[in-house]
Design a protein around this motif. Structure first.
Motif, PDB file in Angstrom:
ATOM      1  N   LYS A  14       0.816  -6.446   0.740  1.00 18.96           N
ATOM      2  CA  LYS A  14       1.267  -7.422   0.585  1.00 18.96           C
ATOM      3  C   LYS A  14       0.614  -8.454  -0.318  1.00 18.96           C
ATOM      4  O   LYS A  14      -0.389  -8.653  -0.551  1.00 18.96           O
ATOM      5  N   CYS A  33       0.703  -0.530  -4.409  1.00 15.95           N
ATOM      6  CA  CYS A  33       0.297   0.249  -3.049  1.00 15.95           C
ATOM      7  C   CYS A  33      -0.941   1.007  -2.788  1.00 15.95           C
ATOM      8  O   CYS A  33      -1.743   1.057  -3.843  1.00 15.95           O
ATOM      9  N   GLU A  34      -1.297   1.299  -1.807  1.00 19.23           N
ATOM     10  CA  GLU A  34      -2.075   2.055  -1.364  1.00 19.23           C
ATOM     11  C   GLU A  34      -1.992   3.551  -0.867  1.00 19.23           C
ATOM     12  O   GLU A  34      -0.832   3.417  -0.039  1.00 19.23           O
ATOM     13  N   TYR A  52       1.132   2.836   2.061  1.00 17.21           N
ATOM     14  CA  TYR A  52       1.122   1.590   2.441  1.00 17.21           C
ATOM     15  C   TYR A  52       1.502   0.615   1.215  1.00 17.21           C
ATOM     16  O   TYR A  52       0.946   1.050   0.261  1.00 17.21           O
ATOM     17  N   ASN A  53       2.525  -0.179   1.198  1.00 21.93           N
ATOM     18  CA  ASN A  53       2.615  -1.474   0.386  1.00 21.93           C
ATOM     19  C   ASN A  53       1.439  -2.228   0.506  1.00 21.93           C
ATOM     20  O   ASN A  53       1.025  -2.513   1.754  1.00 21.93           O
ATOM     21  N   ARG A 110      -2.204  -4.250   4.060  1.00 22.97           N
ATOM     22  CA  ARG A 110      -1.390  -3.059   4.050  1.00 22.97           C
ATOM     23  C   ARG A 110      -0.379  -3.387   4.882  1.00 22.97           C
ATOM     24  O   ARG A 110      -0.231  -4.006   5.803  1.00 22.97           O
ATOM     25  N   VAL A 111       1.090  -3.075   4.558  1.00 18.37           N
ATOM     26  CA  VAL A 111       2.196  -3.088   5.288  1.00 18.37           C
ATOM     27  C   VAL A 111       2.882  -1.777   5.115  1.00 18.37           C
ATOM     28  O   VAL A 111       3.143  -1.309   3.901  1.00 18.37           O
ATOM     29  N   LYS A 112       3.849  -1.492   6.118  1.00 16.05           N
ATOM     30  CA  LYS A 112       4.351  -0.133   6.170  1.00 16.05           C
ATOM     31  C   LYS A 112       5.628  -0.106   5.084  1.00 16.05           C
ATOM     32  O   LYS A 112       6.301  -1.134   5.206  1.00 16.05           O
ATOM     33  N   THR A 137      -0.244   9.124   2.981  1.00 14.18           N
ATOM     34  CA  THR A 137       0.513   7.961   3.537  1.00 14.18           C
ATOM     35  C   THR A 137       0.372   6.683   2.778  1.00 14.18           C
ATOM     36  O   THR A 137      -0.411   6.672   2.180  1.00 14.18           O
ATOM     37  N   ARG A 174      -8.853   7.392  -0.717  1.00 18.66           N
ATOM     38  CA  ARG A 174      -7.737   5.966  -0.937  1.00 18.66           C
ATOM     39  C   ARG A 174      -7.670   5.835  -2.210  1.00 18.66           C
ATOM     40  O   ARG A 174      -8.416   5.769  -3.170  1.00 18.66           O
TER      41      ARG A 174
END
Ligand code: FRU
Length: 560
Positions: free
Chosen positions: A560, A450-451, A557-558, A439-441, A555, A515
């Motif tokens: 990676k 994304c997640e 998250y991208n 995950r990346v913000k 929320t 999720r």
């Protein structure tokens, strides 16, 4: 320039095929320089034969939909194995000599020749660069590397010519594509199977050798296939395999006799094997992976029998929060899935190395989506983990999904365990922890890879949509303890009548966090605590750009 000799050779059965006499033609291509001969494909064309012949010997023979009127994409015929060893020719049969493929065929060294970007190509799910993929095969972990093999057609994006493709990863998220691991041979094409790390060298190929056990499937001239179990071994950690010269190691008379899953069973100090045979699973034992003793069968009266049982797996798992362990038998079935076509059922019980006894008679599905099949786990995973991958498609429409150069991707890796609920034991499915470290913000906006993590307080509705009005609606009904996903308006759906559906899943308990793994053509909805999983393909004309959550907080998250 390629030298192409066209020879319209009337073949003996031309008489019998009066309506299509042009099909009985042979075109010979004399290779020049370059490793790859790029074969132009038209998916709607019937299959022709492409053979590599040296002198009087056929070195390889594949079924290829050579383009007749227009080219959809190119596939490489890798000539490296034949180059520098004397004269050889490529012979194309049953394709009219006037077909467009003969003017478009190209030979060069460019592995990325004519590779197009495809909008439905996943960003973080494993998929082959080109060609068709189905079941994950032979998965194992050794020395920091995860090895994934898979049912693979290098010569087109539809099922056929089964090989074992090979990819490796050090984190279960980024996959590197390697050379094909197993090619068809005189015993047949390479159907599904398993891989084990032979720590003690029981099979006689050295300590730590990798043993792949697979089904060789060969069509007979009388209809149907003959299926036999075979071995291949690797002494370089899985980079390359040699076939065992004593193949096959197990034969039977049944026509559906396949997908061997072998594993070391410390409780009996022997190897066990589970094989799918028609509508039952058969268990065997061995001390050397070559000589197998039949132990027992399981199936009659248990679970779903509306299709053929395929791709088994068997493992001992911990029941969460207890000191109990139980065995779980994975049994993929096609057709007969809860929403039609293929799906993964499982059975909970005991296995003593000889016999499996099931503690329930009802059918239990591991994933309540429509695109979760051929699920099996990695051998030798560290820390006692049991990590599964599923093929994200369904035999009802797998060959028709609107991708081109490649077809199909695998699910995100999922850790399996067991949990008790109202006196019954169920399979827990949790996204592997490696997914969280990917995950990346992002900027907080929905993207095509994304997640989305949604904290729930009770009943909730989640809608993904794009500017074209296409949408996927998910609903969690806390009272009914049910989750659903509606993809009837998700985008491209008309390639198969079986595609537009609403899938529903029981939720065993209360879902606190959901999720969502969203990639270019898939959505995996998984309860963070592993008590519900649903995997569905979607083909939006443009990526979903908006998310609306009623009854929860999201929320994003991208990945990676
Ligand atoms: C399951 C399956 C297996 C077989 C393989 C052939 O999807 O039908 O039973 O080994 O695919 O590609």
């Amino acid at each position: 320039m390629l030298v192409i000799a066209l020879s319209a050779l009337p073949m003996s059965d031309c008489k019998a095929q009066k309506t299509t006499p042009q099909a009985c033609e042979q075109t010979i291509i004399t290779p020049t320089t370059g490793r790859y001969l790029w074969l132009p494909i038209q998916e709607s064309a019937p299959e022709g034969k492409v053979l590599v012949i040296a002198g009087a010997k056929v070195l390889t023979e594949q079924n290829v939909r050579m383009a007749r009127e227009s080219v959809d994409y190119f596939v490489p015929l890798d000539l490296k194995p034949y180059q520098g060893k004397g004269v050889f020719k490529v012979c194309v049969q049953n394709v009219p000599a006037a077909s467009i493929c003969f003017s478009k065929v190209v030979q060069n060294d460019n592995v990325d020749y004519a590779l197009k970007e495809e909008k439905f190509r996943p960003a973080y799910h494993h998929a082959p660069k080109r060609g068709w993929m189905n079941d994950p095969n032979g998965m194992f972990y050794k020395d920091g590397t995860w090895h994934l093999f898979y049912q693979y057609n290098p010569y087109g994006s539809m099922w056929g010519n089964m090989h074992w493709g090979h990819a490796t990863s050090t984190d279960l998220v980024h996959w590197q594509q390697n050379e094909v691991a197993l090619e068809p041979d005189a015993w047949g094409t390479m159907f599904s199977g398993s891989g084990v790390v032979d720590h003690q060298g029981d099979a006689g190929f050295g300590k730590g050798a990798i043993i792949a056990m697979y089904t060789a499937s060969r069509p007979t001239p009388f209809g149907g296939d003959v299926q036999a179990q075979c071995l291949a071994f690797s002494t370089d950690g899985g980079q390359s395999f040699a076939k065992y010269e004593g193949n096959p190691v197990l034969t039977a008379e049944e026509k559906d006799f396949r997908d061997p899953k072998a594993f070391w069973n410390p409780e009996i100090q022997k190897w066990n094997l589970v094989l799918a045979v028609g509508q039952e699973m058969r268990f065997y034992s061995s001390s050397n992976l070559k000589d197998w003793t039949y132990e027992s069968s399981f199936g009659s009266g248990y679970g779903c029998h509306d299709g053929v049982w395929e791709c088994p797996d068997l493992m001992k798992l911990q029941v969460r929060g207890t000191d109990k362990q139980k065995w779980m038998l994975i049994c993929n079935i096609n057709p007969g899935g809860p929403f039609g076509g293929s799906a993964t059922q499982y059975f909970i019980g005991e296995f003593d190395g000889h016999r499996f006894t099931c503690e329930h008679q009802d059918t239990r599905w591991m994933d309540y989506g429509k695109d979760h099949y051929a699920t099996v786990t990695f051998d030798n995973a560290p820390d006692g983990r049991h990590i599964a991958l599923a093929w994200m498609s369904n035999w009802q429409y797998a060959n028709q999904v609107p991708t081109m150069q490649f077809r199909s991707a695998n699910s995100v890796p999922r850790d399996l365990d067991l949990f008790d609920y109202e006196g019954q034991t169920y399979c827990g499915v949790t996204p592997s922890k490696e997914m969280a470290s990917a995950r990346v913000k992002g900027n907080g906006k929905l993207s095509e890879a994304c997640e989305v993590v949604i904290d729930l307080k009770g009943t909730a509705t989640i809608t993904l949509s794009n500017t074209k009005g296409e949408q996927v609606v998910m609903n969690y009904d806390a009272k009914k303890k049910q989750f659903s996903m509606d993809r009837t308006k998700s985008g491209l759906t008309d390639f198969s009548d079986a595609f537009p559906v609403v899938t529903t899943a029981p939720v065993y308990g209360k879902m606190k966090q959901l999720r969502l793994f969203i990639d270019h053509c898939s959505i995996e909805a998984i309860d963070a605590e592993g008590r519900m999983a649903m995997t569905n393909l979607v083909f939006p004309n443009e990526p979903y750009s908006s998310i609306k959550v009623q009854g929860g907080k999201a929320t994003i998250y991208n990945i990676k």
